[in-house]
Design an enzyme around this catalytic site. Structure first.
Site, PDB file in Angstrom:
ATOM      1  N   HIS A  45       0.820  -1.211   0.000  1.00 20.38           N
ATOM      2  CA  HIS A  45       0.000   0.000   0.000  1.00 20.38           C
ATOM      3  C   HIS A  45       0.853   1.260   0.000  1.00 20.38           C
ATOM      4  O   HIS A  45       0.501   2.253  -0.641  1.00 20.38           O
ATOM      5  CB  HIS A  45      -0.913  -0.016   1.232  1.00 20.38           C
ATOM      6  CG  HIS A  45      -1.924   1.079   1.258  1.00 20.38           C
ATOM      7  ND1 HIS A  45      -3.050   1.089   0.463  1.00 20.38           N
ATOM      8  CD2 HIS A  45      -1.983   2.225   1.981  1.00 20.38           C
ATOM      9  CE1 HIS A  45      -3.760   2.176   0.697  1.00 20.38           C
ATOM     10  NE2 HIS A  45      -3.138   2.890   1.618  1.00 20.38           N
ATOM     11  N   HIS A  91      -9.974   3.229  -0.847  1.00 22.24           N
ATOM     12  CA  HIS A  91     -10.199   2.777   0.521  1.00 22.24           C
ATOM     13  C   HIS A  91     -11.043   1.508   0.451  1.00 22.24           C
ATOM     14  O   HIS A  91     -12.112   1.415   1.039  1.00 22.24           O
ATOM     15  CB  HIS A  91     -10.867   3.867   1.357  1.00 22.24           C
ATOM     16  CG  HIS A  91     -10.127   4.155   2.625  1.00 22.24           C
ATOM     17  ND1 HIS A  91     -10.731   4.431   3.823  1.00 22.24           N
ATOM     18  CD2 HIS A  91      -8.790   4.186   2.888  1.00 22.24           C
ATOM     19  CE1 HIS A  91      -9.814   4.632   4.754  1.00 22.24           C
ATOM     20  NE2 HIS A  91      -8.626   4.491   4.207  1.00 22.24           N
TER      21      HIS A  91
END
Length: 738
Positions: A45, A91
């Site tokens: 990430h 998200h």
């Protein structure tokens, strides 16, 4: 002291080789806190260790690009001494575990990326992917996720005071266990007031501002770098909790503090929290940062150094101020009722040094931590594909009924239920909002406008990641052309499964290369973006889902609307009828909804012709010749005609097609480079199109209350606008409340 065991290393999602590299950097075994710091900074990430190699293929430079990838947001020059900062972020994992807060904090995070650059956010858009609402085993959960995600986006954006002006929403079974929430934001700043996330000036104070640090969001970054398992619901503590009212105060305080001239650098605490903001600022500035955790404002007592450094509590920023000017900063934040405290200083040794209770709990070189994460050239073979190439035999029994079914399908139907929950007019800049081909925002400071489009098509990308990605870029640019805007910059969100599987990695590589080729052709450099990998649940990955957002410049004026406005106007097809082979029909909405099949290849794209169509459409729009305009995309020709008929005055059309082959293909194929317009000046519009080497023909005329499509004297489709609109407009709400 915690003993570092193989199980602990694996729990932090680090490989043995990565752990050995950490030991080599430190020259010793890491502490538990240091292990946590490395695990989040070297997570997929944060580090893009599987994609960095291929992201370098993207074009990032252009005549208007002020800041490309590598900062919190990309920046383009919009003239008049002003710039636009924009970016898209995902998200996804948090929104599956806790839909409301996952989506809300996704909005909060991307807004901080924008105002960190010194820009005031003026628009948000979102690209959403969910499992089918009528799925026999997952429908109830999918409906709960949809309602939670939409509520979260609405709550945060509305309370913060930024308009959510558009987006898209798609439903496919591959998202049953892994919904996608991609949020785009754009802001405006003066060109000479841009701020960067760099720590400079040895001895300068490092100041923590905003909300207090809690235990929410710990390991959020590493959670977003792993597949979902049966235990995923236990990860709720990894999901942050947002406070949009506090973020609004933080925005105003940060912008005011920036105007004092006392701020040297600024970074939001997003993924990896205090860890990310400290080491990235130090690495970018070529400096070190030393902080004292006892000084960090905390919501809970007894927090460990590991918890404080890895917390992803929202609404927090880290500033570097000029030494001796701290009080100016404190005064501003006190005025807005926010915490502001010096927690450390900039050093000259290049180290991230973390102290707690008088002891050094972490001491790591900034540059290797932030910029020397492992870089993998993962094997990539052929993209994963299970769809047959051959088209099945099919014909339609009732084309009008087919159109009604398509209009009432989840992907095509009106998304009013979603966007009516958003305040898309706040700040009074919105010229065109949800439901338009492109959103348009007036930039009052320059007297001009920005247009924005957000697109993705997972069906196309599943059939061919490279060709599907090129089609996405083309459609984004075409949407801007419809309103007369010139595309000038792009951002992308790359949502894929597990990159350790060669067939998934191949999807990622092909999509990146397709985006790169198309962005070069349409002169839309990528200024930044996001990569979201490991979107898998119990071994089942999502389809390749790149999402592209493109920003365009245009003169402010009355927007070209989608719907027909007056009866008796010529209906024209800019770009021509375009034939479609059956092999390229299998990714259409018709194949999905009516035939319930998927096969073949995406529509063929001629990028040179597409670029000419866009140029012609821009010229027609700017000449004021288009009373309405709408590009042909999902559902093809017949669906676009119906959507053009859904205006407030029920103006439809009677059009003629000249087709000798398959009628379903002729009416519902999704070939690109086609735009429907209505005009009172068809000859002038045709002349402009012909000057650009583009086909343009009058195919019919607008009429009241009906939509008719006729082929060689035979009526193929004949429907009341009110009936078709009823099927289209309330479909999503009916599905949600079934």
């Amino acid at each position: 002291m915690t003993t570092i065991t193989p199980d602990l290393i694996a729990t932090h999602q680090l490989t043995e080789q990565e752990y050995d590299k950490i030991v080599g950097i430190l020259g010793r075994e890491p502490s538990y806190t240091e292990l946590g710091i490395f695990s989040v900074m070297w997570s997929e990430h944060c580090s893009y260790k599987s994609s960095r190699l291929h992201l370098k293929k993207l074009p990032t430079r252009g005549k208007l690009v002020v800041q490309g990838p590598g900062e919190n947001a990309g920046i383009i020059d919009i003239g008049g001494g002003y710039v636009a900062a924009f970016k898209i972020e995902s998200h996804n994992h948090p929104s599956f575990i806790e839909p409301f807060q996952g989506a809300a904090t996704g909005v909060g995070g991307i807004l901080r990326d924008i105002f960190t650059m010194g820009a005031r956010p003026i628009a948000v858009m979102d690209a959403l992917r969910f499992g089918p609402l009528d799925d026999p085993g997952n429908g109830a959960r999918n409906r709960r996720i949809v309602e939670g995600v939409v509520s979260g986006i609405a709550h945060y954006g509305n309370c913060f005071g930024v308009p959510t002006v558009g987006g898209e929403c798609v439903f496919e079974s591959c998202y049953n266990g892994n919904p996608l929430v991609n949020v785009f934001a754009l802001g405006v700043a003066k060109k000479d007031e841009i701020f960067y996330a760099k720590a400079a000036g040895i001895g300068n104070p490092v100041i923590y501002v905003g909300a207090k640090t809690g235990k929410d969001g710990i390991h959020g970054a590493s959670m977003a770098s792993a597949e979902f398992t049966e235990e995923s619901k236990q990860k709720r503590p990894n999901v942050q909790v947002g406070d949009p009212f506090l973020e609004k105060l933080l925005l105003e305080a940060c912008l005011e503090a920036m105007h004092t001239g006392a701020i040297v650098g600024i970074q939001d605490m997003g993924a990896a929290g205090l860890t990310c903001s400290t080491c990235e600022m130090g690495s970018r500035g070529g400096t070190g940062i030393e902080i004292e955790l006892d000084l960090v404002p905390q919501r809970e007592t007894g927090m460990t150094s590991y918890e404080i450094m890895l917390s992803e509590s929202q609404e927090r920023m880290l500033l570097v101020a000029e030494n001796g000017r701290e009080e100016e900063v404190f005064h501003v934040f006190k005025k807005w009722g926010l915490d502001a405290v010096t927690v450390g200083q900039v050093t000259g040794d290049g180290l991230l040094r973390v102290r707690q209770h008088g002891e050094i709990v972490a001491e790591i070189p900034n540059q290797p931590l932030a910029d020397s994460a492992p870089l993998y050239d993962r094997p990539h073979t052929q993209p994963l594909r299970r769809a047959p190439m051959e088209a099945p035999e099919f014909e339609s029994q009732d084309l009008t009924r087919d159109l009604e079914m398509l209009l009432a399908s989840a992907d095509v139907c009106s998304k009013r239920w979603i966007w009516q929950q958003y305040d898309y007019q706040v700040r009074t800049n919105t010229v065109a909002g949800p439901g338009a081909d492109a959103a348009i925002l007036r930039v009052k400071e320059t007297g001009e406008s920005l247009a924005m489009s957000l697109d993705g098509n997972p069906r196309y990308c599943y059939l061919s990641p490279r060709e599907g990605a090129k089609l996405i870029v083309a459609e984004c640019c075409r949407n801007l052309a419809v309103v007369g805007a010139e595309p000038v910059g792009a951002t992308n969100n790359l949502n894929f499964g597990n990159p350790e599987r060669p067939e998934i990695m191949a999807q990622l590589v092909e999509a990146i290369e397709g985006i790169a080729e198309a962005c070069r052709h349409f002169e839309t450099p990528i200024t930044g973006g996001n990569v979201s990998l490991y979107n898998e649940t119990l071994g089942e990955g999502i389809w390749p889902t790149p999402v592209v957002g493109i920003v365009g410049l245009m003169k402010t004026g009355a927007a070209v609307v989608t719907h027909f406005r007056e009866p008796g106007r010529a209906v024209m097809l800019i770009g021509g009828t375009d034939e479609c082979e059956p092999v390229r029909f299998g990714g259409t909405q018709y194949a999905k909804v009516i035939l319930e099949q998927l096969w073949g290849l995406p529509p063929a794209l001629d990028m040179d012709y597409e670029k000419r169509v866009q140029a012609a459409m821009r010229a027609i729009a700017r000449a004021g010749l288009a009373e309405s305009a709408h590009d042909l995309s999902d559902g093809g020709f017949a669906v676009a005609l119906a959507e053009c008929s859904f205006g407030p005055d029920s103006v439809g059309a009677c059009v003629y097609v000249d087709e000798e082959g398959s009628l379903p293909i002729a009416l519902f194929h999704e070939g690109p480079s086609r735009i429907l317009i209505s005009t009172s000046e068809p000859r002038q519009a045709q002349q402009i199109a012909n000057e650009h080497g583009v086909d343009a023909m009058q195919i019919g005329v607008t009429i009241k209350d009906r939509l008719q499509i006729i082929n060689h004297g035979k009526v193929l489709i004949d429907g009341q606008i009110s009936t078709l609109k009823r099927a289209w407009e309330g479909a999503l709400e009916r599905m949600l409340h079934a």
